[in-house]
Scaffold this active site. Sequence first.
Site, PDB file in Angstrom:
ATOM      1  N   GLY A 273       1.202  -1.048  -0.191  1.00 35.74           N
ATOM      2  CA  GLY A 273      -0.115  -0.132  -0.173  1.00 35.74           C
ATOM      3  C   GLY A 273       0.335   1.532  -0.311  1.00 35.74           C
ATOM      4  N   PHE A 274       1.296   1.476   0.971  1.00 35.08           N
ATOM      5  CA  PHE A 274       2.544   2.244   0.706  1.00 35.08           C
ATOM      6  C   PHE A 274       2.053   3.660   0.830  1.00 35.08           C
ATOM      7  CE2 PHE A 274       4.354  -0.880  -1.711  1.00 35.08           C
ATOM      8  CZ  PHE A 274       5.392  -1.465  -1.510  1.00 35.08           C
ATOM      9  N   GLY A 501       1.826  -7.536   3.722  1.00 32.79           N
ATOM     10  CA  GLY A 501       3.388  -7.608   3.625  1.00 32.79           C
ATOM     11  C   GLY A 501       4.511  -7.665   5.113  1.00 32.79           C
ATOM     12  N   ARG A 647      12.389  -1.734  20.457  1.00 29.97           N
ATOM     13  CA  ARG A 647      12.377  -2.912  20.445  1.00 29.97           C
ATOM     14  C   ARG A 647      11.802  -3.062  19.398  1.00 29.97           C
ATOM     15  NH1 ARG A 647      10.597  -5.496  25.434  1.00 29.97           N
ATOM     16  NH2 ARG A 647      12.433  -5.772  26.184  1.00 29.97           N
ATOM     17  N   ASN A 650      10.829  -8.713  15.594  1.00 27.33           N
ATOM     18  CA  ASN A 650      11.199 -10.077  15.103  1.00 27.33           C
ATOM     19  C   ASN A 650      11.915  -9.724  13.962  1.00 27.33           C
ATOM     20  OD1 ASN A 650      11.064 -11.369  12.380  1.00 27.33           O
ATOM     21  ND2 ASN A 650       8.900 -12.468  13.009  1.00 27.33           N
ATOM     22  N   VAL A 721       9.325   0.801  12.159  1.00 27.17           N
ATOM     23  CA  VAL A 721      10.169   0.410  11.206  1.00 27.17           C
ATOM     24  C   VAL A 721       9.865   0.435   9.767  1.00 27.17           C
ATOM     25  CG1 VAL A 721      11.567  -1.295  12.756  1.00 27.17           C
ATOM     26  CG2 VAL A 721       9.972  -2.065  10.923  1.00 27.17           C
ATOM     27  N   GLU A 723       8.734   3.147   8.070  1.00 29.07           N
ATOM     28  CA  GLU A 723       8.828   4.000   6.875  1.00 29.07           C
ATOM     29  C   GLU A 723       9.979   4.794   6.970  1.00 29.07           C
ATOM     30  OE1 GLU A 723       4.965   6.591   6.252  1.00 29.07           O
ATOM     31  OE2 GLU A 723       4.965   5.885   8.843  1.00 29.07           O
TER      32      GLU A 723
END
Length: 756
Positions: A273-274, A501, A647, A650, A721, A723
């Site tokens: 999508g962005f 995603g 933190r 994943n 994380v 952007e």
Amino acid sequence: MSSPHSPGTHAEPGTHPGPAGTRSAGVPAEPAPAAVGRAVDRVDAPAKVTGRARYAAEFPYEDLAWAAFTYATVTRGRITAIDTAAASALPGVIAVITHLDAPRMKPSPKPNPIRSMESMATATSVDYLNTPEVHWNGQPVAVVVAEDPETAAHAAESVAVTYEVLPHSADFAAEERHAVPQRNSVIQHASGTKGDADAALAAAPVSVDLRFTTPRHHHNALEPHATTAVWDGGRLTVHDGTQNIHWLRSQLATKFDVPVGDVRVLAPFVGGGFGGKSMVWPGTILTALAARVTGRPVRAALTREGVYRSVGGRQPSVQRVAIGAERDGGLTALIHTSTAPMGKVGGAPEQITSVARHMYGAEHIRHRQYTLGLDTLSTTNMRAPGESIGSFAMEAAVDELAYELGLDPVELRLRNEPSSNPIDGKPFAHRQLTECFANGASLFGWPARSFEPRSMREGSSLVGWGTAAAYHPAWQLPANVTVRLDARGRALVRCAFHEMGMGTATAQSQIAADALGVPFEAVTVEYGDSGLPTGPGAGGSAQTASVASSLLEACEKLKKSIGTPREGESYAQLLARTGRDHAEAVVGSETRVGKRVGQVRFTAKYLREQRRWMKAACGAHFCEVRVDADTGEARVTRWVAVFDVGRVVNAKTAASQLRGGIVMGIGQALTEQTLLDPRTGRIMNPSLSEYHVPVHADVPRIDVSWLDDPDPTMPLGIVGVGEVGITGVAGAVANALHHATGRRLRDLPLTLEKLL
């Protein structure tokens, strides 16, 4: 007609299976190992690689019809005649809907985040097919519904439209002088000052005063926009590739004047999508309209050209960055201004100059944004809106100042690293940019870099090394969550968040597993359905932290409701011992009053924390480029980046997100631009054959790492994380090209002809 989902059920692709049917269902005897921080495979990977994952245009319905759109070919005008005879005569055409016969819909709400967060999903103010007025070249002016997509597309091209052309302007360069100052708002600082930056610049022993430009950009998600709409009496079900399920649901309820509870939106998977799928665009609304008119399930899947014509993109900009410094490199003045257009029918300005508020400890700072309206489609969010293009100008200007001073570009940045937010003195909640530069320089081998441009060469290639800082604010949004734990040790998490995603379901499974003390494999997550508790939109790098905050609260409530386990006993074992089948906890309310109270609480918390802290992710980029000395062909050949993103839940998905941002930034730097004819307002390159995004051959090995130090003010220490990775990338490439060639390019994209 039949639907693959009945109300109250959730599609298999929107979940990941727990242990049932795959392993014994006993309570684990040993404590589960910590899941947060591990490189866990995505829980949705099997569904995606086997084709079981269904996207918006893949849900089967009996009697399904297809819609296609006729797009306006004038910039500003009024329809005086529309001939649908040829289209209607084609075999297989069911209906041709125009402004002459379309049912009335209610206007979309005006964006107002204080009154209603859902109103922020309004993409334009145009009443599609309820007006003869045309407001941009590409506005849908007719919908054709047919038995198959090929017939629908052919018929849409057969609709003949006659216009009265009205005065218009789509020429940014010609209209730039008419820009006006943008107002500050509750969600964006469009201007700010500290001291007298203009006087300090004039008095500075060393200074640069530079002009930068960036072009329009368009989203090119792997899955183009698509919608499947089904009416059952007065109830509407929509499958849509949306980044904000509940905003879309609210907008559709408003447009079609039905209760929100009678609209169901399903988006178990979104193919990228962005930011382009965060607003409600005409294709979605008109597909639902076509389904209502025909009484059949209707699907529309936009072509690439259709996306360019009817979905907004990133603003172009003209920026000024002026910096004054003492001869030792201490910054005395920093000025950053921008001018950028929006569509007259809507769009939100980007926070282009916000980097000036946060990045460098200058004694005097002034930043201001200017906007103007054009007769074009409204602009919209695109990965790191504002910061991505603002950081290009800022980081290139800092590099140029380093050469004026004769200082290493990393050293100049370190000398001006602030201890608190530069413009207002607020403490940083968490900032370790100095450590990022130190680690990155060591990993890249930066000390071996020679200072002078054109001084590094290998064969016929000029070699350049560049660096830049990365920055993106950290946000948190409201999220409702339910958590259920049964006596067999299985946990169920339910929240209508989004999977585009980035691995959101995987991350939330890891968080729930640790919070409840169960194995990762024992957690099932349901998401992507408006029938679930209201989740946040997928934007602003805020979704993971937002859901985690409510999820952790729900897990604590759940454990308190169960009681205190004996030594060595799990909460599931306590449930079994006390004869209870399960326990459940809820955070947030789905009632109208409850949602309003939640909105008020969120706004109060947001404003309180805005006054107290400056929260952001940051990082340091190092890149190598090679430029053919004869042809000017430039290639990015190596990349190292180190980030401070709090933190990391994943390690595998975080690395993927950061690399993806860098790849997108390389495209922004070298190839991407939407070409708009200033005379007609028509996009001239609406396809991937002419709008060039990076492919595998354009992308080098990208080494990313992070400090993994939690932000104490954020849930579980998570900052985000998605952007931050793109910010600073174009600046790093521009700086490396200057080091390689001696040419300073200030206009994106940095194409071959500009280097020659």
